[in-house]
Design a protein around this motif. Structure first.
Motif, PDB file in Angstrom:
ATOM      1  N   VAL A   1       0.817  -1.216   0.000  1.00 48.26           N
ATOM      2  CA  VAL A   1       0.000   0.000   0.000  1.00 48.26           C
ATOM      3  C   VAL A   1       0.854   1.272   0.000  1.00 48.26           C
ATOM      4  O   VAL A   1       0.351   2.369   0.211  1.00 48.26           O
ATOM      5  N   ARG A   2       2.139   1.118  -0.263  1.00 46.42           N
ATOM      6  CA  ARG A   2       3.018   2.277  -0.211  1.00 46.42           C
ATOM      7  C   ARG A   2       2.675   3.326  -1.276  1.00 46.42           C
ATOM      8  O   ARG A   2       2.796   4.525  -1.038  1.00 46.42           O
ATOM      9  N   THR A   3       2.240   2.863  -2.429  1.00 43.97           N
ATOM     10  CA  THR A   3       1.883   3.800  -3.498  1.00 43.97           C
ATOM     11  C   THR A   3       0.733   4.692  -3.064  1.00 43.97           C
ATOM     12  O   THR A   3       0.749   5.905  -3.307  1.00 43.97           O
ATOM     13  N   GLU A   4      -0.261   4.090  -2.432  1.00 36.89           N
ATOM     14  CA  GLU A   4      -1.418   4.866  -1.974  1.00 36.89           C
ATOM     15  C   GLU A   4      -1.016   5.861  -0.888  1.00 36.89           C
ATOM     16  O   GLU A   4      -1.503   6.994  -0.869  1.00 36.89           O
ATOM     17  N   LEU A   5      -0.145   5.452   0.006  1.00 34.84           N
ATOM     18  CA  LEU A   5       0.335   6.374   1.035  1.00 34.84           C
ATOM     19  C   LEU A   5       1.100   7.538   0.415  1.00 34.84           C
ATOM     20  O   LEU A   5       0.888   8.703   0.771  1.00 34.84           O
ATOM     21  N   ALA A   6       1.996   7.226  -0.507  1.00 37.74           N
ATOM     22  CA  ALA A   6       2.778   8.268  -1.166  1.00 37.74           C
ATOM     23  C   ALA A   6       1.869   9.241  -1.901  1.00 37.74           C
ATOM     24  O   ALA A   6       2.079  10.467  -1.855  1.00 37.74           O
ATOM     25  N   ASN A   7       0.841   8.718  -2.545  1.00 36.15           N
ATOM     26  CA  ASN A   7      -0.092   9.566  -3.276  1.00 36.15           C
ATOM     27  C   ASN A   7      -0.836  10.501  -2.338  1.00 36.15           C
ATOM     28  O   ASN A   7      -1.065  11.680  -2.660  1.00 36.15           O
ATOM     29  N   ALA A   8      -1.215  10.010  -1.166  1.00 34.93           N
ATOM     30  CA  ALA A   8      -1.925  10.845  -0.194  1.00 34.93           C
ATOM     31  C   ALA A   8      -1.057  12.024   0.242  1.00 34.93           C
ATOM     32  O   ALA A   8      -1.520  13.178   0.295  1.00 34.93           O
ATOM     33  N   PHE A   9       0.200  11.745   0.550  1.00 38.65           N
ATOM     34  CA  PHE A   9       1.085  12.835   0.983  1.00 38.65           C
ATOM     35  C   PHE A   9       1.435  13.771  -0.171  1.00 38.65           C
ATOM     36  O   PHE A   9       1.627  14.974   0.042  1.00 38.65           O
ATOM     37  N   GLU A  10       1.508  13.249  -1.378  1.00 34.18           N
ATOM     38  CA  GLU A  10       1.761  14.114  -2.534  1.00 34.18           C
ATOM     39  C   GLU A  10       0.594  15.078  -2.759  1.00 34.18           C
ATOM     40  O   GLU A  10       0.800  16.255  -3.085  1.00 34.18           O
ATOM     41  N   GLN A  11      -0.621  14.601  -2.572  1.00 32.36           N
ATOM     42  CA  GLN A  11      -1.780  15.482  -2.711  1.00 32.36           C
ATOM     43  C   GLN A  11      -1.773  16.561  -1.636  1.00 32.36           C
ATOM     44  O   GLN A  11      -2.133  17.710  -1.893  1.00 32.36           O
ATOM     45  N   TRP A  12      -1.366  16.189  -0.429  1.00 33.14           N
ATOM     46  CA  TRP A  12      -1.269  17.155   0.664  1.00 33.14           C
ATOM     47  C   TRP A  12      -0.196  18.199   0.340  1.00 33.14           C
ATOM     48  O   TRP A  12      -0.418  19.398   0.489  1.00 33.14           O
ATOM     49  N   ARG A  13       0.953  17.733  -0.144  1.00 36.91           N
ATOM     50  CA  ARG A  13       2.017  18.655  -0.558  1.00 36.91           C
ATOM     51  C   ARG A  13       1.529  19.599  -1.647  1.00 36.91           C
ATOM     52  O   ARG A  13       1.828  20.803  -1.629  1.00 36.91           O
ATOM     53  N   ASP A  14       0.774  19.060  -2.595  1.00 36.57           N
ATOM     54  CA  ASP A  14       0.315  19.871  -3.727  1.00 36.57           C
ATOM     55  C   ASP A  14      -0.625  20.991  -3.302  1.00 36.57           C
ATOM     56  O   ASP A  14      -0.697  22.023  -3.981  1.00 36.57           O
TER      57      ASP A  14
END
Length: 221
Positions: A133-146
């Protein structure tokens, strides 16, 4: 959970009835709480069934595997965080004042250092497992960063910060200051580390501030 006024839910399958959606949401809420307090490995089906008030067949219907449950919990937590940060409360982070208001919100919340960041805590638990599930976690934080990056880009376009600023790097700085400051605040049982980290990050953003044009109101410190 530290986001108090973001009453959102993760996306639910379109085929579910209103009752089914409510049941699924209840399972997710209790699963998130159990994982937050006990960890992924220590959370089992029996605990979740009791907490959510569902049968084993209901739990398996909505989440046939632990990985499917954890993926849904990630989405549920991320959606709460992202919705809160995308709200009008912080005017889309397009000014220094909005960044200070964001920092002030968590600094003033007396349980910040006790509860920490629900998404960050979830991530720290999950990355220690073998769940894919690392991809989903990374995507969540990337959206927050964005969210921060987009606001900083708007600040640049409006002339509030200089073109020398790198919105992506500054966005990572803000997010990292929040995550690291929150963790240190939890360890110290004191809000000071979070306060100092956020203020230092925003002070750095301020070093790129442009002087206000004549007749144009800008942030006032």
């Amino acid at each position: 959970m530290w986001v108090m006024d973001a009453a959102t839910e993760a996306r639910v399958p379109q085929k579910l009835t209103a009752k089914g959606q409510a049941t699924r949401a209840r399972i997710l809420e209790h699963a998130a709480e159990l994982i937050y307090t006990k960890g992924v490995h220590a959370t089992n089906n029996e605990q979740l069934r009791r907490a959510a008030g569902v049968s084993g067949s209901q739990l398996n219907h909505y989440f046939p595997t632990k990985e499917s449950l954890v993926l849904a919990v990630i989405e549920w937590q991320a959606e709460r965080v992202l919705t809160f940060h995308r709200s009008e409360r912080f005017t889309h982070f397009d000014s220094l004042d909005s960044l200070r208001e964001w920092a002030g919100y968590y600094i003033a919340y007396e349980r910040s250092y006790q509860e920490g960041c629900s998404l960050g805590s979830l991530a720290s638990e999950i990355i220690k497992t073998d769940l894919d599930v690392r991809t989903e976690l990374a995507n969540a934080f990337e959206q927050w960063r964005d969210i921060f990056r987009d606001g900083l880009e708007r600040m640049q376009k409006s002339g509030r910060i200089s073109n020398d600023a790198d919105p992506t790097r500054l966005a990572y700085l803000l997010l990292s200051a929040f995550q690291g400051g929150m963790l240190l605040a939890q360890v110290a049982r004191d809000i000071a580390p979070l306060k100092n980290a956020l203020q230092a990050a925003i002070d750095h953003v301020q070093t790129f501030a442009m002087p206000p044009a004549a007749g144009v109101h800008e942030d006032v410190d």
